[in-house]
Write an enzyme that holds these catalytic residues in place. Structure first.
Site, PDB file in Angstrom:
ATOM      1  N   CYS B  86      30.566  40.875  37.089  1.00 10.63           N
ATOM      2  CA  CYS B  86      31.877  40.206  37.091  1.00 10.63           C
ATOM      3  C   CYS B  86      31.819  38.930  37.940  1.00 10.63           C
ATOM      4  O   CYS B  86      31.143  37.988  37.570  1.00 10.63           O
ATOM      5  CB  CYS B  86      32.948  41.181  37.575  1.00 10.63           C
ATOM      6  SG  CYS B  86      34.617  40.686  37.141  1.00 10.63           S
ATOM      7  N   HIS B 203      32.062  46.416  34.220  1.00 11.51           N
ATOM      8  CA  HIS B 203      31.774  47.037  35.512  1.00 11.51           C
ATOM      9  C   HIS B 203      31.052  48.366  35.339  1.00 11.51           C
ATOM     10  O   HIS B 203      31.701  49.403  35.197  1.00 11.51           O
ATOM     11  CB  HIS B 203      33.076  47.286  36.270  1.00 11.51           C
ATOM     12  CG  HIS B 203      33.695  46.047  36.829  1.00 11.51           C
ATOM     13  ND1 HIS B 203      33.404  45.577  38.084  1.00 11.51           N
ATOM     14  CD2 HIS B 203      34.583  45.176  36.296  1.00 11.51           C
ATOM     15  CE1 HIS B 203      34.092  44.468  38.309  1.00 11.51           C
ATOM     16  NE2 HIS B 203      34.811  44.199  37.242  1.00 11.51           N
ATOM     17  N   GLU B 205      29.664  50.125  37.582  1.00 12.40           N
ATOM     18  CA  GLU B 205      29.952  51.036  38.703  1.00 12.40           C
ATOM     19  C   GLU B 205      31.255  51.785  38.500  1.00 12.40           C
ATOM     20  O   GLU B 205      31.520  52.778  39.155  1.00 12.40           O
ATOM     21  CB  GLU B 205      29.944  50.254  40.025  1.00 12.40           C
ATOM     22  CG  GLU B 205      31.205  49.470  40.358  1.00 12.40           C
ATOM     23  CD  GLU B 205      31.339  48.143  39.608  1.00 12.40           C
ATOM     24  OE1 GLU B 205      30.538  47.884  38.680  1.00 12.40           O
ATOM     25  OE2 GLU B 205      32.264  47.356  39.944  1.00 12.40           O
TER      26      GLU B 205
END
Lengths: 740, 230, 80
Positions: B86, B203, B205
């Site tokens: 990002c 993302h 994660e």
């Protein structure tokens, strides 16, 4: 004398207050001092009108670590050494004038209230109320407010996880923007806004002081009129990046143990943060305005003290730890200046270099504000008479009624809104926005936090007492629906001009209702915010209490969600069926009628429903759950189907469960205390028995079946069609924010 | 393996990355403050998401001049593994470690939601545990993820198979409807020519634990761990 | 010395903000708008020095920081 009194009046001080101040000082106050008293005695800072009424709130509870009024936010113990910090604040007037910045700085303010207590903010919610979404002005407000909330929360890295958005013509021209923040901390790291210890240094940290936002607190305490546009400088511009640095630095300072007291410079800026910190610790303070970093030339002491520039904090640091504190400020590129010292006694001495700018007793400034016993006059409650009720045309097509409700912005999906918020950052959001309550896991524990933010404008307008009851009861039910144990509330009370006896009566009755609900449901009030003068040229907005409630799930693996799970599961309805259609979305949307009676509330039964849900969730007997609220049973059924990841529908069974009620009340009545559950067939008996043990009526009303809602000869709608209406309502009115 | 997670003022996904690397994947990981220089002993550097310096000039434009970036650039040039997620991707673009630039989403709004992605190259360090053409789910959360490059750059990216992830339909088709931000060629993630630097807007994660609704992102980190071990 | 730096997206790059503004102008009844491009400008107050040298310095700063040459063009205007 006359001149000073005129100044006093223009600053909002009454003659009585002026005489009292002059009497205590033994001299006439100077202009700077008058400004300080004017802003500290304003409704916004002193709660002059609301204080006597708010006393009825129950504020005791074994879990409460900080009681209402003792800190910037409420703090409750949730076990395992952890505490939750949470509060709501309104930013209605600034948002009406400049929606993006008004909403953004509202979010910024509430975040500061939470991290100044030592907690890391983990969730943001908000309650938004606008006029008709079809109006271009409303659309502009919605875009601005949603954009501003998203901007601030997204940059801060705090997920915006839930809330509500309601549309009603009463809010045309006076939107309500209430923001809530929840933080979590180790209970031992609790920090207070309480200055202590003679000679401890007082630090000013953060943004420079400008003329922006001058007199914001008194701004918030006046009716919104045409003149507000000329007040434009009263709106501040938010800097979430700076606040992110402040957040990280402040939490680091607290962990290092160098902080004595910490307070946000919010409403009434420097004067409020210094004097209230001193008052809380029972000490005095001496500050020098020449040391305050400024961004404008030639600012007067009055302006420096009253400026409401954003992203500023006041810290009292332990003497001898100044260097450690400075190193942390430097690490985060923050400007920090020692502007004064804590002193003994009750004296608030404001220097401007070598000159005395103000010299007043702390207690007079902070606790001397007059309290008004306002007059209250009962307002007759408009109700739909039995005769009018009989005359209402019965819709021929109940499916078409459901379509219109699913497409009405208050009921429809708010995805358009919450997809503009980063609702996932920090990777705790287990149940995202769009559910009864947001659920966040608490890393390092088995627990999860459930939180909701709900209000009741129409109910309160039609019956303030029941409106108050329902605001609390609905939040309670939202948490129960997730399988959480509700613990405590914060509130945002949005009303008109309290000097109007009718408005004050609404306020009083509403607070009494909320207080009663909090007592019975054992969810004490930890604090809140009162916003008066929510009026526009057309009159006062519907009185709107907002409740922010937090609850805990002991086992994060036992979260209940809304969507239907599997074909063949039985659909059960818990709670009483009553012939109530008053105050409903149905009456409003289909017939354009805003009339009572507001649904009755039985608090012991609401409490029983909460216990039942905990019991069922704990035993893993329920597959989905959803409380009945706006739009009643029909909308609840539709939402359970729409939110089913498999698109599971429902077939409602004919039979005596309907108790002979008309389809209008049955499908669209908004009776309180009801929950829609599904369970595996083999658990049906156990669930019904559990309900009965908790003293609640419950019955099977259907079965999860097919890809549609089917009530034979009454209503038939495919899940896909309903989803299209429900998910597309905002896009159809506001345009795409994104593809798909 | 040892990961360094770089923290700029305004970084917000550092905690999330550290938690996944440590708790979910059992790796060693520590935050690296942007003023640190001379990093040593790391197997991978992660530039997480956020709004570094408020993104006030252009996304990533100011962070790119942080002291730590000198070291990151050297580290990448020596072949060290770097992941930019990002805002981290935006910083890598500004730093010239990856080609192209980011524009505002074509809807002009911030978008946070799950998207479906097609794995276009499953032979990079970061994607070896995916199947080529596999469709995976991960969330995006950005206001400026509209990838842009001139036509020569795009041709090079395509020719050298540097495009790793593309926004696609659940069936794996590249459609306008499934391209949330208007990215050129539906690009969601690319590697540099050498293949040791990955930038992606989604993302991973946030998609590494079942409790959060998806685990497809975890395989990205696992691919790297697997690749570097063997 | 006072310089003003204008930065805007290159002609070849789609400008979604400009496009949105154009749409809004049309809704407001302004006809015949061919195109709208949005940009930003920076006002820089510089210590006096050799104009040519200052110009070179500023140009290099524009390429490095104020504009992203991949997507943006810039123009420097000296204000006297």
């Amino acid at each position: 004398m006359m001149m000073e009194q005129n100044v006093a009046q223009s600053l909002g001080l009454t003659e009585e207050a002026f005489m009292k101040i002059a009497g205590v000082l033994g001299r006439e106050p100077n202009v700077t001092e008058l400004g300080m008293f004017g802003v500290m005695y304003s409704e916004h800072c002193s709660y002059a009108s609301s204080k006597p009424v708010l006393k009825v709130f129950p504020t005791e509870g074994s879990r409460l670590l900080v009681r209402a009024g003792e800190g910037d936010a409420g703090v409750i113990d949730i076990g395992e050494g952890l505490a939750l910090v949470f509060k709501i604040e309104s930013h209605n007037h600034p948002s009406a004038v400049e929606p993006f910045q008004g909403a953004a700085t509202g979010v910024g303010g509430i975040i500061r209230d939470v991290f100044t207590m030592g907690a890391r903010p983990i969730a943001l919610l908000n309650s938004l109320r606008f006029g008709r979404l079809e109006s271009p002005r409303t659309q502009q407000l919605v875009r601005g407010v949603v954009g501003g909330i998203g901007f601030y929360g997204n940059v801060m890295g705090i997920p915006t996880v839930g809330g509500e958005v309601v549309f009603d013509e009463t809010y045309d021209g006076n939107p309500l923007v209430n923001a809530m923040c929840v933080g979590v901390m180790k209970a031992e790291e609790l920090t207070r806004a309480r200055a202590e210890g003679e000679h401890n240094p007082v630090f000013y940290v953060g943004a420079t002081t400008g003329r922006d936002g001058l007199g914001g607190a008194s701004f918030a305490s006046r009716d919104l009129s045409e003149a507000s546009s000329a007040d434009r400088p009263a709106v501040q511009v938010g800097d979430p990046f700076l606040e992110k640095l402040l957040l990280e630095a402040c939490l680091e300072l607290i962990q290092e143990g160098v902080v004595v007291s910490m307070k946000d410079m919010g409403a009434a800026g420097l004067v409020c943060s210094t004097s209230e910190s001193a008052a809380a610790g029972g000490v005095g303070m001496k500050i020098d305005l020449e040391k305050v970093p400024r961004r404008a030339q030639g600012m007067t002491p009055y302006e420096i003290l009253l400026s409401e520039s954003q992203e500023r904090m006041l810290l009292v640091i332990r003497k001898g730890e100044e260097q450690r504190a400075r190193r942390i400020f430097e690490k985060w590129d923050l400007e920090a200046v020692e502007i004064g010292r804590v002193t003994d006694g009750d004296r608030f001495l404001v220097m401007n270099g070598s000159e005395v700018a103000a010299d007043v007793p702390v207690s007079l400034l902070t606790r001397g504000a007059p309290v008004y016993e306002r007059e209250a006059r009962e307002v007759p409650q408009p109700v739909l008479s039995d005769e009018e009720r009989r005359k209402l045309p019965q819709p021929r097509d109940w499916g078409a009624v459901l379509d219109r409700l699913l497409d009405s912005p208050t009921i429809a999906s708010k995805r358009w809104v919450w997809e503009q918020y980063d609702h996932m950052v920090r990777t705790n959001t287990v149940v995202p926005p769009g559910a009864d309550a947001a659920v966040l896991r608490l890393k390092g524990t088995r627990m999860a936090l459930a939180v909701t933010c709900d209000g009741s404008g129409r109910y309160t307008a039609l019956d303030p007492y029941r409106g108050g009851l329902l605001a609390v009861a609905e939040s309670y039910r939202n948490l129960a629906a997730c399988g959480a144990e509700p613990l405590a509330i914060t509130n945002g009370l949005n009303f008109g001009n309290p000097q109007k006896p009718e408005v004050f009566w609404q306020f009083k009755r509403c607070v009494e209702g909320m207080a009663e609900a909090c007592r019975v449901l054992e969810t004490p009030v930890t604090g809140g915010n009162v916003s008066f003068y929510n009026e526009n040229p057309a009159g006062a907005v519907d009185p709107t209490p907002i409740v922010g409630m937090v609850g805990i799930l002991r086992d994060a693996d036992r979260i209940l969600t809304t969507g239907f799970k599997e074909q063949g599961d039985v659909v059960l309805l818990v709670g009483h069926l009553r012939d109530e259609i008053g105050a409903s979305e149905y009456l409003k949307v289909i017939f354009g009628r805003k009339l009572g009676p507001v649904p009755m509330v039985n608090l012991p039964e609401e409490k029983a429903l909460g216990s039942l849900m905990l019991d069922l969730a704990g035993r893993g007997l329920v597959r989905s759950s959803h409380d009945l609220s706006e739009g009643g049973l029909a909308v609840a059924l539709a939402e359970c189907a729409i939110k089913s990841s498999e698109g599971v529908g429902v077939k409602i069974e004919a039979g005596h469960w309907t108790q002979g009620l008309g389809w209008d009340a049955l499908l669209f009545g908004e009776g309180a205390g009801r929950m829609l559950l599904t369970a595996k067939q083999e658990h049906e008996k156990e669930v019904l028995e559990a309900a009965s043990r908790h003293g609640l009526p419950a019955r099977r009303i259907g079965i999860c079946h097919g890809r549609e809602i089917l009530i034979e000869r009454v209503l038939q709608r495919s899940v896909e069609e309903m989803r299209h209406l429900y998910e597309g309502a905002f896009t159809r009115r506001l345009g795409e924010t994104h593809v798909r | 393996m040892k990961f360094g997670v770089i923290v700029f003022p305004g970084t917000k996904c550092d905690h999330d990355c550290l938690q996944v690397l440590r708790e979910v994947l059992g790796q060693e990981a520590r935050p690296v403050w942007h003023k640190e220089t001379g990093l040593a002993g790391f197997d991978c550097l992660v530039l997480p998401g956020g709004f570094s310096y408020g993104d006030y000039l252009r996304t990533g434009a100011i962070a790119r001049f942080s002291p730590v970036m000198e070291t990151v650039i050297q580290y990448a040039e020596r072949g060290g593994a770097v992941i930019g997620i990002c805002n981290g991707f935006q910083i890598l673009l500004e730093a010239g470690l990856l080609p192209g630039a980011m524009l505002r989403n074509r809807t002009l709004s911030f978008i946070c939601r799950d998207v479906t992605l097609r794995v276009d190259n499953a032979q990079t360090l970061f994607s070896s545990l995916y199947r080529a053409g596999e469709v995976i789910r991960m969330p995006i959360a950005h206001g400026e993820g509209n990838y842009y490059a001139d036509s020569e750059t795009l041709a090079r990216l395509l020719g050298r198979r540097q495009i790793v992830l593309r926004y696609a339909s659940p069936e794996g088709e590249l459609t306008e409807r499934d391209n949330p931000n208007g990215s050129l060629a539906s690009i969601a993630g690319i590697v540099n020519e050498r293949g040791n630097v990955l930038g992606l807007m989604p993302h991973p994660e946030r998609a590494s634990e079942a409790a959060l609704g998806g685990e497809d992102g975890r395989r990205l980190f696992e691919s790297l761990i697997h690749s570097l071990k063997t | 010395m006072h310089a003003r730096v204008f930065v805007s997206l290159k002609r070849s790059v789609l400008d979604p903000q400009g496009k949105a503004v154009r749409g809004a102008l049309e809704t407001l009844g302004l006809k015949g708008i061919e195109d709208v491009r949005q940009g930003k400008f920076f006002d820089l107050e510089l210590a006096d020095g050799d104009p040519a040298e200052r110009g070179r310095e500023l140009d290099s700063l524009c390429q490095k920081l104020l504009a992203n040459p991949v997507i943006e063009d810039y123009r420097i205007e000296w204000v006297t």
